[in-house]
Design an enzyme around this catalytic site. Structure first.
Site, PDB file in Angstrom:
ATOM      1  N   ARG A  51     -28.197  25.171   4.346  1.00 19.59           N
ATOM      2  CA  ARG A  51     -29.119  26.121   5.178  1.00 19.59           C
ATOM      3  C   ARG A  51     -29.378  27.381   4.508  1.00 19.59           C
ATOM      4  O   ARG A  51     -30.318  27.679   4.595  1.00 19.59           O
ATOM      5  CB  ARG A  51     -28.374  26.060   6.625  1.00 19.59           C
ATOM      6  N   LYS A 144     -16.910  10.378   5.957  1.00 17.24           N
ATOM      7  CA  LYS A 144     -16.049  10.332   7.151  1.00 17.24           C
ATOM      8  C   LYS A 144     -15.972  11.451   7.654  1.00 17.24           C
ATOM      9  O   LYS A 144     -16.039  12.420   7.204  1.00 17.24           O
ATOM     10  CB  LYS A 144     -14.803   9.456   6.765  1.00 17.24           C
ATOM     11  N   HIS A 174     -12.525   7.406   0.708  1.00 14.36           N
ATOM     12  CA  HIS A 174     -12.336   7.707  -0.641  1.00 14.36           C
ATOM     13  C   HIS A 174     -10.938   6.985  -1.082  1.00 14.36           C
ATOM     14  O   HIS A 174     -10.796   7.037  -2.404  1.00 14.36           O
ATOM     15  CB  HIS A 174     -12.166   9.207  -0.747  1.00 14.36           C
ATOM     16  N   LYS A 178      -9.533   5.180  -5.152  1.00 12.02           N
ATOM     17  CA  LYS A 178      -8.301   5.305  -6.028  1.00 12.02           C
ATOM     18  C   LYS A 178      -7.939   4.251  -6.842  1.00 12.02           C
ATOM     19  O   LYS A 178      -8.085   3.222  -6.347  1.00 12.02           O
ATOM     20  CB  LYS A 178      -7.109   5.557  -4.888  1.00 12.02           C
ATOM     21  N   HIS A 236      -8.244   4.779   6.219  1.00 15.22           N
ATOM     22  CA  HIS A 236      -7.592   4.739   4.959  1.00 15.22           C
ATOM     23  C   HIS A 236      -6.451   3.586   5.140  1.00 15.22           C
ATOM     24  O   HIS A 236      -6.321   2.753   4.315  1.00 15.22           O
ATOM     25  CB  HIS A 236      -6.843   6.024   4.790  1.00 15.22           C
ATOM     26  N   LYS A 327       1.626  14.106   8.600  1.00 17.42           N
ATOM     27  CA  LYS A 327       1.385  15.603   8.196  1.00 17.42           C
ATOM     28  C   LYS A 327       2.811  16.199   8.127  1.00 17.42           C
ATOM     29  O   LYS A 327       3.721  15.766   9.033  1.00 17.42           O
ATOM     30  CB  LYS A 327       0.563  16.288   8.745  1.00 17.42           C
TER      31      LYS A 327
HETATM   32  C1  BG6 Z   1      -8.774  12.573   4.431  1.00 19.29           C
HETATM   33  C2  BG6 Z   1      -8.110  13.342   5.918  1.00 19.29           C
HETATM   34  O1  BG6 Z   1      -9.770  11.766   4.823  1.00 19.29           O
HETATM   35  O2  BG6 Z   1      -7.934  12.301   3.588  1.00 19.29           O
HETATM   36  C3  BG6 Z   1      -6.940  14.237   5.475  1.00 19.29           C
HETATM   37  O3  BG6 Z   1      -9.064  13.721   6.703  1.00 19.29           O
HETATM   38  C4  BG6 Z   1      -5.948  13.767   4.419  1.00 19.29           C
HETATM   39  O4  BG6 Z   1      -6.229  14.650   6.530  1.00 19.29           O
HETATM   40  C5  BG6 Z   1      -6.589  13.245   3.199  1.00 19.29           C
HETATM   41  O5  BG6 Z   1      -5.174  14.910   4.298  1.00 19.29           O
HETATM   42  C6  BG6 Z   1      -5.779  12.507   2.494  1.00 19.29           C
HETATM   43  O6  BG6 Z   1      -6.214  12.211   1.219  1.00 19.29           O
HETATM   44  P1  BG6 Z   1      -5.385  12.126  -0.400  1.00 19.29           P
HETATM   45  O7  BG6 Z   1      -6.487  11.499  -1.237  1.00 19.29           O
HETATM   46  O8  BG6 Z   1      -5.168  13.296  -0.326  1.00 19.29           O
HETATM   47  O9  BG6 Z   1      -4.569  11.228   0.243  1.00 19.29           O
END
Ligand code: BG6
Length: 479
Positions: A51, A144, A174, A178, A236, A327
């Site tokens: 924007r 996502k 993602h 990997k 994931h 976390k």
């Molecule tokens: C993201 C989450 O999709 O993946 C995050 O929203 C998380 O909370 C992250 O930290 C982890 O990704 P990676 O590749 O660092 O394991």
């Protein structure tokens, strides 16, 4: 081992949310790395959209800052920046769309990457269509979170499908990009060694862990609406579970692979909420608590979750999959650990029954695989047993020539190639929400609060009890 880069055809990539956090951390650097690797050349265009009213030079300066790292060749960086342009667009209004229509080229692959909040997916898709910018061959990429629950995911799917066909929609998880995750498929389906063992007669249980050291500081507002279940498990960890448990697809094609993954999600038993360990990190020294970071002193959102999942089919009945993520844990460590059953009978007198073999597939930090075995303790002294590991760290065996790419690099190039194998199909996402929703609803209905845990620990006590009840133990995090 030789690194092979297969160049892609020239493309126009239109990145919505081009000045956002993900674009800065992952997408621009990923594109730059692929450019340096020679995967695409100067015929491609990278159009940043947001924007803000920015001049091209000012935008290029931002991209330069995002991709510049020690060792960057200034000449290559300048060449890359020549491909980068900027258009200011009001995603929900009329401003800027004509300029975008004029900028994209005919007969060139078009990819629209929506690195924006999901509420903009529908409006942007509609304007791309209305302004004649989306062609039948265009691709649309969405990040996502894909919905907040089943109803919102269905609504997003409907909005996108009004303007794009399913074969044009690339929903990113993602984790699928990997290196190790793809290697899991190679391990299972390009070797005959494991397949006869890959079932409940031979495998006692599987542990899937995605442990993070990071807190949610800086993203508290988003995270507090999600929690570990929506942020990590529904997507994931679910994908890791699917790839570990699915049947061999008959071909390595997007729909053959995704059909098999879908069958696993559909075979998941509902998980009783009482059987789930939910945690929230407490304050420690200088570091604030989860509730401080979320800016919500009464928050009942989980920053940790551990659960036992049963896949109700012939291959897996009786072999639980334990999922765990959180976390502020002791280490950043992600792995899939496959525990084979103990030997049925011990023939070596005076020795304990050795632990069954464990195959550990490590996603991070150092990608690779380890097979834990039992061998004779070398040397004299009779028949004593000890543990030894067969270790394969990919970074060692690949050397620098094929340093694993970041997941985003791989996934963006797959979009350009038109390969959806590593992207989630709409029905997969909906099915994962259909499984997750009753669990989340159960917590809310019963007003359940997560258990506190220490920063730098392996999570709350309940997670240990979950395993203990089954006579098993978690692999340690950060041993
Ligand atoms: C993201 C989450 O999709 O993946 C995050 O929203 C998380 O909370 C992250 O930290 C982890 O990704 P990676 O590749 O660092 O394991």
């Amino acid at each position: 081992m030789v690194s092979r880069v297969i160049p892609v055809n020239a493309f126009d990539l239109v990145l919505f949310g081009a000045t956002g956090d993900l674009a800065r951390r992952k997408i621009w650097p990923g594109l730059f790395h692929r450019f340096v690797a020679g995967q695409f050349d100067a015929d491609s265009r990278l159009l940043g959209v947001s924007r803000s009213d920015l001049e091209r030079d000012a935008f290029q300066a931002k991209v330069k800052e995002a991709v510049n790292e020690p060792g960057t060749d200034p000449a290559q960086l300048e060449e890359f920046l020549k491909l980068v342009d900027y258009i200011s667009i009001d995603a929900t209004g009329e401003r800027g769309w004509d300029a975008l229509a004029a900028a994209v080229r005919p007969n060139t692959v078009r990819a629209f990457y929506l690195s924006v909040a999901p509420k903009f997916f529908g409006p942007i898709a509609r304007r791309l269509e209305k302004n004649g910018i989306a062609t039948p061959d265009s691709r649309i990429v969405v990040e996502k979170p894909f919905g907040h629950d089943l109803a919102s995911a269905k609504a997003l799917n409907t909005e996108l499908r009004e303007c794009f066909e399913e074969h044009q929609i690339y929903r990113i998880d993602h984790y699928l990009g990997k290196e190790t995750v793809q290697n899991l498929m190679a391990l299972r389906f390009a070797n005959s060694l494991f397949e006869p063992l890959w079932n409940s007669s031979q495998i006692d249980h599987v542990q899937i862990t995605v442990a993070e050291k990071l807190s949610v500081e800086g993203r508290g507002e988003y995270y507090d609406q999600s929690g570990a279940m929506r942020d990590m498990v529904q997507n994931h960890l679910m994908q890791l579970l699917c790839l570990t448990a699915m049947e061999p697809p008959s071909k390595f094609t997007p729909n053959a692979v995704r059909n098999e993954k879908l069958k696993i999600i559909e075979a998941l038993e509902p998980v009783p909420v009482d059987d789930i360990a939910r945690g929230q990190y407490r304050a420690s020294g200088e570091q604030g608590s989860y509730q401080d970071h979320a800016g919500n002193p009464d928050s009942a959102t989980e920053s940790f979750i551990a659960m036992k999942v049963e896949v109700a089919n012939w291959r897996w009945a009786g072999t639980p999959f334990y999922l765990r993520t959180g976390k502020c844990l002791r280490e950043r460590e992600s792995e899939i650990a496959v525990f084979f059953r103990n030997p049925p009978h011990m023939i070596f007198p005076g020795t304990e029954t050795p632990q069954g073999n464990v195959l550990v597939i490590r996603l991070q930090p150092d990608e690779g695989m380890t097979l834990h075995t039992t061998i004779k303790d070398p040397g004299p002294g009779g028949m004593r047993l000890t543990e030894a590991s067969l270790d394969m760290t990919f970074a060692d065996s690949l050397k620098d020539s094929a340093k694993p790419q970041d997941a985003y690099e791989r996934l963006i190039m797959d979009v350009i190639r038109g390969d959806q194998t590593l992207f989630m199909r709409g029905d997969e996402v909906e099915s994962a929400w259909a499984w997750a929703d009753p669990i989340i609803a159960g917590w809310t209905e019963r007003n359940m609060k997560p258990q506190q845990y220490d920063v730098g620990s392996a999570g709350p006590e309940d997670a240990l009890l979950l395993m203990h009840k089954d006579g098993r133990r978690w692999r340690s995090i950060g041993a």
